[in-house]
Design a protein around this motif. Sequence first.
Motif, mmCIF file in Angstrom:
data_model
loop_
_atom_site.group_PDB
_atom_site.id
_atom_site.type_symbol
_atom_site.label_atom_id
_atom_site.label_comp_id
_atom_site.label_asym_id
_atom_site.label_seq_id
_atom_site.Cartn_x
_atom_site.Cartn_y
_atom_site.Cartn_z
ATOM 1 N N GLU A 62 -8.407 0.627 15.913
ATOM 2 C CA GLU A 62 -6.350 0.817 15.483
ATOM 3 C C GLU A 62 -6.984 0.874 14.846
ATOM 4 N N ASP A 63 -6.187 -0.493 13.572
ATOM 5 C CA ASP A 63 -6.121 -0.994 12.564
ATOM 6 C C ASP A 63 -7.240 -0.289 11.564
ATOM 7 N N CYS B 136 0.830 -0.862 0.175
ATOM 8 C CA CYS B 136 -0.423 0.094 0.508
ATOM 9 C C CYS B 136 1.144 1.231 -0.020
ATOM 10 N N LEU B 137 1.940 1.302 1.069
ATOM 11 C CA LEU B 137 2.425 2.544 1.119
ATOM 12 C C LEU B 137 3.491 2.378 -0.757
ATOM 13 N N ARG B 138 4.135 1.336 -1.283
ATOM 14 C CA ARG B 138 4.690 1.875 -1.993
ATOM 15 C C ARG B 138 3.805 2.268 -3.666
ATOM 16 N N ARG C 221 -3.176 6.273 8.031
ATOM 17 C CA ARG C 221 -1.199 5.835 7.973
ATOM 18 C C ARG C 221 -0.908 5.499 6.497
ATOM 19 N N LEU C 222 -1.584 4.428 6.150
ATOM 20 C CA LEU C 222 -1.087 3.763 4.808
ATOM 21 C C LEU C 222 -2.228 4.887 3.885
ATOM 22 N N GLY C 223 -2.808 4.803 4.201
ATOM 23 C CA GLY C 223 -3.509 5.256 2.163
ATOM 24 C C GLY C 223 -4.397 4.273 2.095
#
Length: 220
Positions: free
Chosen positions: A85-86, A63-65, A93-95
Amino acid sequence: MRVLVAEDHAILARTIATGLRRQSMAVDIAASGDEVERMCLLADYDVLILDRDLPVMTGDAVCLRLRGRADPPMILMLTAAGTLEDRVYGLERLGADDYLTKPFDFTELVARVRALSRRTPMASPVVHHYQGISLDLSRHEVRVDGRVVDLTPKEFAVLLMLVEVRGEAVTHRELVRSVWDEHLDPRTSAVRATVSRLRGKLGLPDAIVADAGEGYRLCR
């Protein structure tokens, strides 16, 4: 619509893919994070259904990449990690664009995938019109000169492609790639058979012509 299902549980991946194909989506499957990244470089997917717990490269890393790319697919995280939280971490945070926890209802998954496909900057109109043919994407309804025509998901998807290009030719390869998926043998007669049934249901035997070397086009 083209969808990539990233899920290392083979039975679940095939079940999701089969269900989405019945909704007239073209679906590919990836079983590891590195395979997801490679396939997203080779093809343009509208939506990526992404499990967070993938081998080789985690779904989080994928996801981040992908978020670093200029034109990433819309990402729906489908995971067993379901705490508040997940979910916040995945979205903030991961987008990820959406987050759905397992177990899930398939009708909700389909609705979320369709909703994501409408959130792209160049989202397609809900209803397409061309030469007396109208396709309502929200209702999955086709009318020809006001008459309702009942089409299968594949027939609907083929007609949508032909209407979208408004009389231009769509190649056999483009139809296979967008309406079926990369695993369909390009020599198959599935496309010709679907077009033939579509002509009959439209009641317009000359509405779709096959141009040698070019493909199929609407010519009514």
